[in-house]
Structure formats: C-alpha cells, structure tokens
Motif scaffolding. Sequence first.
Motif, PDB file in Angstrom:
ATOM      1  N   ASN B  85     -35.101 -21.532  94.608  1.00 40.71           N
ATOM      2  CA  ASN B  85     -35.054 -21.050  93.229  1.00 40.71           C
ATOM      3  C   ASN B  85     -34.829 -22.191  92.246  1.00 40.71           C
ATOM      4  O   ASN B  85     -35.375 -22.195  91.145  1.00 40.71           O
ATOM      5  CB  ASN B  85     -33.981 -19.973  93.091  1.00 40.71           C
ATOM      6  CG  ASN B  85     -34.444 -18.645  93.701  1.00 40.71           C
ATOM      7  OD1 ASN B  85     -35.594 -18.259  93.540  1.00 40.71           O
ATOM      8  ND2 ASN B  85     -33.559 -17.973  94.426  1.00 40.71           N
ATOM      9  N   ARG B  86     -34.056 -23.182  92.668  1.00 44.15           N
ATOM     10  CA  ARG B  86     -33.832 -24.327  91.782  1.00 44.15           C
ATOM     11  C   ARG B  86     -35.113 -25.166  91.657  1.00 44.15           C
ATOM     12  O   ARG B  86     -35.493 -25.576  90.555  1.00 44.15           O
ATOM     13  CB  ARG B  86     -32.696 -25.187  92.331  1.00 44.15           C
ATOM     14  CG  ARG B  86     -32.484 -26.437  91.494  1.00 44.15           C
ATOM     15  CD  ARG B  86     -31.111 -27.004  91.668  1.00 44.15           C
ATOM     16  NE  ARG B  86     -31.106 -28.383  91.196  1.00 44.15           N
ATOM     17  CZ  ARG B  86     -30.231 -29.287  91.561  1.00 44.15           C
ATOM     18  NH1 ARG B  86     -29.265 -28.976  92.409  1.00 44.15           N
ATOM     19  NH2 ARG B  86     -30.291 -30.519  91.079  1.00 44.15           N
ATOM     20  N   ARG B  89     -37.776 -23.982  89.261  1.00 42.88           N
ATOM     21  CA  ARG B  89     -37.461 -24.084  87.827  1.00 42.88           C
ATOM     22  C   ARG B  89     -37.603 -25.508  87.313  1.00 42.88           C
ATOM     23  O   ARG B  89     -37.484 -25.758  86.117  1.00 42.88           O
ATOM     24  CB  ARG B  89     -36.034 -23.589  87.577  1.00 42.88           C
ATOM     25  CG  ARG B  89     -35.893 -22.065  87.627  1.00 42.88           C
ATOM     26  CD  ARG B  89     -34.602 -21.607  86.968  1.00 42.88           C
ATOM     27  NE  ARG B  89     -33.428 -22.220  87.593  1.00 42.88           N
ATOM     28  CZ  ARG B  89     -32.774 -21.676  88.625  1.00 42.88           C
ATOM     29  NH1 ARG B  89     -33.163 -20.532  89.131  1.00 42.88           N
ATOM     30  NH2 ARG B  89     -31.728 -22.277  89.134  1.00 42.88           N
TER      31      ARG B  89
ATOM     32  N   GLY C 476     -42.283 -19.172  91.011  1.00 47.62           N
ATOM     33  CA  GLY C 476     -41.048 -19.152  90.235  1.00 47.62           C
ATOM     34  C   GLY C 476     -40.873 -17.854  89.469  1.00 47.62           C
ATOM     35  O   GLY C 476     -39.768 -17.506  89.067  1.00 47.62           O
TER      36      GLY C 476
END
Lengths: 421, 121, 491
Positions: B85-86, B89, C476
Amino acid sequence: MIQEEKYEVAVIGAGAAGLCAATVCASAGRNTLVVDREEHPGGILRQCIHSGFGLRYFKEELTGPEYAERVAEKAERAGVRFRFGTTVVSIRREENGMLAITALSAAEGVRIIRADALILAMGCRERSRGNLAVPGSRPAGVFTAGAAQRLLNIEGILPGKKAVIAGSGDIGLIMARRLTWAGIRVEAVVEIMPYPAGLTRNIVQCLDDFHIPLLLEHSLVNILGHGRVEAVEVAPLSRGVPVTERKFRIDCDTVLFSVGLIPENELSAEAGVELNPATGGPLVDSSYETGVPGIFACGNVLHVHDLADFVSEEAEHAARMVLRRLDGSSGGSGQFPVRVESNLKYVVPNRFLPGCGTRFAFRSLIVCDDGVLEAEQNGKILLSKRFSCVRPAEMLTLELPGSLLKEPGELRFRLRKGEEI
Amino acid sequence: MKKRDLICIACPSGCRLHAEWRGTFEDLNITGNRCPRGAAYAGRELRNPARIVTAVVRSSSAEHPWLPVRTDRELPKPLIDALLNRLYRMRVEIPVSRGDVLIENFENSSVNVIFSSTTTR
Amino acid sequence: MIYDVAVIGAGVSGASTAWRLSRYQLHTVLLEWRSDVGFGVSKANSGIVHAGFHHPLSTLKARLEIRGNLMFEALQHELGFPFRRTGILVAAFSREEMVTVHKLYEQGIANGVPGMEMCGRERLLQLEKKLNPEVVGGCFAPGGGTIEPYRYVFSLVESATRNGVCLKCDFEVAEASRAEDVWRIRSSSGAEVRARYVVNAAGLFADRVSGIFGAEEFTIRPRKGEEYLLDRSSAARPERVVFPVPGAHSKGVLVIPTAEGTTMIGPTSDAVDDKFDTAASAEQMQRILSHVRNLIPGVSPRDLITSFAGLRPVMDNEDFYIALSEKAPAFVQVAGIQSPGLTASPAIGEYVKDLLKSAGLPLLEKVHFAVELAPRHEVRHESPAALDRLHSGNPAWTHIVCRCEKISEAEIVEAVRKGHTTLDGVKFYTRAGMGRCQGGFCAARIMRIISRETGIPMEELTKKGGNSRLAAGRLGDLPVNTAEVRGGEGA
C-alpha cells in the motif's frame, strides 16, 4: 533507399535466448547483431517483475528485469550490436546460401540484414481463449495471463476487481499472486488436469499463501456478460468431459487464461523451416540447426522451457554449435534420428552425430515420483537416469557423452515409472 | 512432538519437507530437503514466515510510467500489505539504477526495497 | 438544423442508404446507438457476397440480392474494401442432395445468375482441390465472393461523412414525435435530432423503433449464427466459398476463405429469445466442425483462433420488409434484413432512395461528390520499397504494433483519428488484434496509442463502448488487504 547490411551472425529476439546466444558468438569475435521489436532488451522478462530467476545461471535469485539487464549487459560487454524497435517481417535463404531478413523500424524504415548464420530466438506466445473456443459471450475483461501481467506491471493498470484464472500454468499462478497484491480478489484457479500445470513452489507461494482455491479437474464452460464479464460457469470433469449438471457460477469481472504457450514460428515456417508438431518448434539436429542450412533455433521458439535459466543454457550451447559451423565444421550430414517412445511428449534435438556428446531435453506426459529415463539404440540401453519428481510442467534433461553415442542408428528414449523395473 | 509438512520454495525443485519439533524450535528436525536452503526455509517458515515482495512504483518517466522494485530479502508476511500500500502511493524521479535503495529498513524489519531495473529516460 | 433524412442504424443497410443519399443535395444524419458503426448485426456477418441462386425471384430479397451482387466491383473501386469474387460452389454427397442442387441450379438460371454451372464430381474437385473426394456433384456460381463486412460498412460511412452526412454514435432512439411535417427524435441521453424523413434500419430493434414512431407493428426474431475463425496458416483454406446443400431455414454451415486470408467456418442457425445473446457454445462448435469436415476434411480445431456469434434479424415471412410506412408519414421501413442482406445492401440503398423520392423527397445530384475514398495503405500489402517511401513521410509506418497481422502504428493512428476509439473499433478497422494471438501482445500497446491520440486515460478505454471498460482503474486504487481475503492467515 532501403538500407542493407551484413553480419556473420544475426539473432532474432532479445530475450534470454537471443541475448545469451549472441553473447557467445560476439565473445568469439563474430560480428553479431540482435534484432528485437521492443525498444529494450529482455523480451517478456521485463514484465515478469517477480523473483525466482537466475538461481542456476547467476547463482542468485533475481527478478525478471534484473535477469534481463544482467544478460543484456553481458551481451553489450561482448560487443553485440543491437537494433531495437525493429520487427522482422520475413526471412529467406538466398541462392548463395546467405540468409536475408527484412526488418522494419520507425527509426530506419526498411532494412535488409544479411548473415552467414541466423539464430531464431523469438520465444513463444500464449494460447488464448479463442484457441480453446471457450463458450460464452465476448465481453471485455478476458485476458491472457501475460496480457494482464503487462497491463499491471508495465502500465500500472488494474485489469479488474474480481478474477477467475483458467489454467494453472506458471504465468497464471504468478498472476494470481500479482492480482492479490494489487488488491484484486482471485476467486479460483481452474485446471482441467488432475494436477497443476505450474511449478509446485508457485502453488505454495502464489495460491496457498492466499488460500486461493485450485479447482483441479474442472473446466470453464461458459463466460457470461455483455459489456464486461459478469460471471463464469465452471463444471467438474468426468473422464475429461464437463459434467454440466454439476456446473456452478462464480461471479467475477475478469477472466485470465493461462493455458499453455506456443512457440512463435510463423516467420520460421515461411522461411521453409520444418516444424515438430509435438513442440511447435523447429526440428533441429544436434547443432540446433533447423532443416534450412544456416538457420539455428534455441529457447522458447524451439520448445517451451519452464525456466529462463534453462533457456540461457540452451542458447549458449546452440551458439557454440553455430560457431563450429562458422569455423567450417560440416552440417547435419551424417546425423541419425532421435525419437521418443512411451510417456514422453517430445525430445530436442531430433538428430544426433555419432561420437559427439549431446544434451537432450524432454517433456513427460506422466506424473510420477520415481521415473526412469532410458536411452536405447540398436536394442541396447545406452544410459538410464532416475528422476525423483516427474511432472509435465518440469523439463527433464539427459546428457549423453560422445563415448556412449558412438554407433550410427536411431536413438530412442522412453520414460518408465520406477516400480515397473 | 509437533509435525508439519512443507514444500520448499527456495528454488524451483519444490522439495517436500517434513519438520518435527517439541515446544520450541530448538530441536527442530527437517527431512526431505536436497540442499541446506531447504532446512533454512523450513526453519524460517515455522518461526516467522517471510516472502520476497515485488511490485512496481509510479515514476516520472513517460516511457516507463511504472518501475519494478523488490525487497532485498524476505519480508515478514504481516508487513507485506503495508509495504504494498505504501509503494502504490509513491512516485519516484528518474534516473534510477538497479539496486538503488527506495525504502530503507521498512518498519524496522531491516528489509530494504530496491529498484530492480535501471531507468534513465 | 432540420435534416432532410435521418437514417436510424449504421449497419450495412443504414450505411448504404446514407451513402446513397450523400450523392444528393440533402442534409442527412446517420444515428447509431452503439459506439461505432457496423457493430450490431453487420459485424458478425459471414462476409459472403451471394451469387443469387438460393431464393426465388418472387421474394424481394432475391431481387435485391441479384442487383446488389452486380454492384460490388464498382463499389470496391470507389471505396477500397477487401472483396474477392472467389466463386461459390454447393457440394452434394448423395443423389437426394443432387435433386436439391438441380433445383438451385434451375432457380439460379431463372434468376439470371451469371455463369451458373452444374458440376460433376471431377469438375467440382477441379474447382476446389480441398473438397472431400466423396462429393458426388454440385453446382458452381463464379459470381459469388467474400468481403470483410465491417470494412465495407466503415468505408460506406467514411465516404458518406466525407460527402456531408452527419454521423452520431451513442444515439439510442427513445422517443419520436411529428409536428409541421418534421420528425423530432430524442435519444435516451436527451439529445435531439429533427428530420423530415426517417429511415428505420435498426436491425434487430427495427420493431421497437417502428413502435416508437407509431408505425407498423411487427416482430423481429433473432436467429443466432455461430462462426469460428481459423488462422491464416490453416491448410484447410479453400479457393472458393464451399456450401453444403441447404436446409429449410439456412444456407447451411460453410467454409469461407475470407477476403483477408483467414478461413471462417459457420454459421449455425438457431432461433433465440434474447437480442443480446451472442454467446458461442461447445455443442455448436462440435456441430460446425463435423459439418465442415464433411465438406473439407482438412479443417482442424488446432487452427482455431477465435469464435463469435451474430444474430440475424428475421421477419415472420422470412423476406425483407422495405416499404414506406402506411401508418407513419415520411417513414421508410428497412427491416428483416437477414441473409442475403449484405449482398443486397447496395441495392437496398438505391431502393430506399427511390422510396423516399416517391414520398416526395427532392433528389438533386451534387455538383461535387467525392466518388473515391483515398486509398488506404496497409503494411501487409505494401512492397519493401513502398514501405520505405511511406516511412520517409511518416516513421510510424514502419513501427509494427500488431505482429500477427503486421499492423503499423500509422494504421492504428489513422483508425483512431477517423473516430474508432474503442479497442474493437481499431481492431475491425485495421485488423490489429485479429490474428492468431488475438491481441495478447498488442492490446496494451494499442490502448496506449488510443489514449495518447484521444487524451482518454488508458483505464477508461472500452472494448466496444458502453459498459465494456477494459480496466478497473490504476494500481493503488484498490487497497491491498490480503489478511482479510477469505479470512485466512493471509500473507
């Protein structure tokens, strides 16, 4: 003006096979060119961002892009010349024996490239839904596993939100994990055979890690949806035939197909190269030379390998044979046929030269945990080798030294389950 | 005595491992492995399962809008989602070289994220 | 703006009507509810230009078929779509079948089909070497051929729009009213078009459109046809279109050497209820294979590259229904255009034009009508020298995007700039993605080009318009939460 140029060795394809073959040729001082339609070396390895490459060849675990860059750097250091963004549209053998390829590129237009030896290293393509004629409608959301891999790993595009994967080939398994790691839910992997098509480690780390169901002996019998995929229907198989009364529905918006690879030999066939129906690749002799003098083949265009490392090894071996031919050794004359008998799908190469050590590669048709591979000639067993784990997904190899391969006459291979002996 | 069957994922051979141990892992006994990496894998898988993580990150390159990255060693499984998830981004500026560190010591795991390709344009 | 004529439906019938009208000093609008033209019934057509011996002259469809067949050379010259007069043969395998063949032959002679010939076994095998040698005889019509149906529609619409016809895609007719001799047509998304005359060429939905205009009540029943496509390397590709002896409702399952070098087998013929049911089935594939292997034994499932199905719009009396409405004023019905609608289409356009004239539409020929479309270059048909010249004008000509069909970036850009902004639009205009890998390699590359040319983000592109989105978003957009998946320990 159409430009023309001449090399000693021309290689079509800058994947693992083409790069490794070219490196060997250029290292031996041969003026060598690699042509590839992509703008960068590496072929499909570039989109295989997962790890698991190079354990044999580089003795360390690499991702596809790392493996690609490493073999490309070796080729550059060896002095290989490259033409990227260049698509070969035809190959022919000219009357003087020279091989000529016609290539197109945005940078240079039309170019005729001639060479004394040509190495085919175009790799393979995926079988598609259409090849299987999977019933149903034709909505968006149906991809080959490799096409979805490119969308995700190169373009950063999510192919869907909820997927079913048809076929348990390695690309399909790798994509099950990739989709999961992109936030996409993988509902199931459906495999028609009673055993998975991909490597065991990929079942563990790509399916079991995420509790993704693997439905063995099941078949995708329908794709539903008008604009976009809405669901699939899956049925268990009984003796290879779907039991439609027991079919069930899985809601999803995406279907990936990982149902096998086909060596890309349309160019080869147009040049007169004879193909082996069992591999989809050219028939080659022990020098990896096809039926057209001066045209050689290695890697996935010859037969589908399960590891890039094996591709590199075969390509280097084939390239050493190319060098011998350029040095004036005789071609395929004096060679004898090689055949497979029970339980083997194919063998590569398809001919051998007495007195010359040769490495043979095979695909099994059976699953067993104790297999014996035998080489027989003129009624005598030349060599037998035991394998503790035999799977159609995993290539078998057998090295026959020149000291055993002395005699002329057809060479036959067969695979037996251990307990039969 | 506790027992567990595992399949080694250290290389494509897929060795079938059998692990036996008592309360702690100090007396852990592994059989079925064809090389020492099998024993190491089983030990780690039982104590603290971890995986190499690979992904792509958004880049400033028009030609390569996403660049491949990986962990430089196995990351403990409970940290994988957070890392992914990091990564999704992030946006990185080119040029980058293969092996360059993108994230150092992720969540004090002593695992780094590195680029797995070189991108100059 | 009040148009003189609004043509509803941009399939072969609507497109040839609009194209025919574009020669006159008229304002014509062509309304299509899908995202691209020819994407309904026409797209899945078998692509046969029939010879004209299958139906009696008492039917309108036979009369228009025979007239239409003769118009294709001139049309190809003007519009440049792929078309070949391969000849059509019907192969019989028994004496009983030969009785039917005799009837077809006599019908062909009565219909004035040029060159119609009764053939013995030897003659048939001479005409088509791949035919099953157990054939006993048949008939041959040299005037039949094959065409790429969607290319034909694209070129008709392209010429029509160049000559002033206005094309509106994504326009689904929802309401119509008439006041002061003008039809007011409203789309489901609220757009409005006004026209003095209306042509209903809405294919499967002509019954619904007729109702919206208060015209005749009738029912269009869909009849499904499944088709399977074989790779261009297939050894089974015949020289001619090979028909079996026909049955009651269809001309049978055929082997078709397509104008672009592949081989098509099909179609089946089965009544269905759902006008969106274009699913293919395993049973029908087996049926088709067994039928066509009787005609050409070399057909192999190994050569399959794709399958698809289309729906024929069928009227109860099986004939075309082309007439001025007796209930709605200035309204022409063009319904029930099933086989041989493609063959008949040039004549349908003419026929509709005459009907409009009889209803009072003034027809004055244009002084400046651009007869010929500019020839299209296609890498696969160009010599190396010609390609090199194309490259010096635009390097994209020698950048190959679709490897199987050798389609260049320049061809794809041309398709996008002509308005084909879906993946299927590009595919059917250029053939990119139509070959043996079915877009496995090139789809993402084509999406990149469409996105670059149109400014539409890649993840918003569609396969064929509507809700056929190719992607669900960007990496994402979805959170990764493997621990929650299936409640297991996760990774």
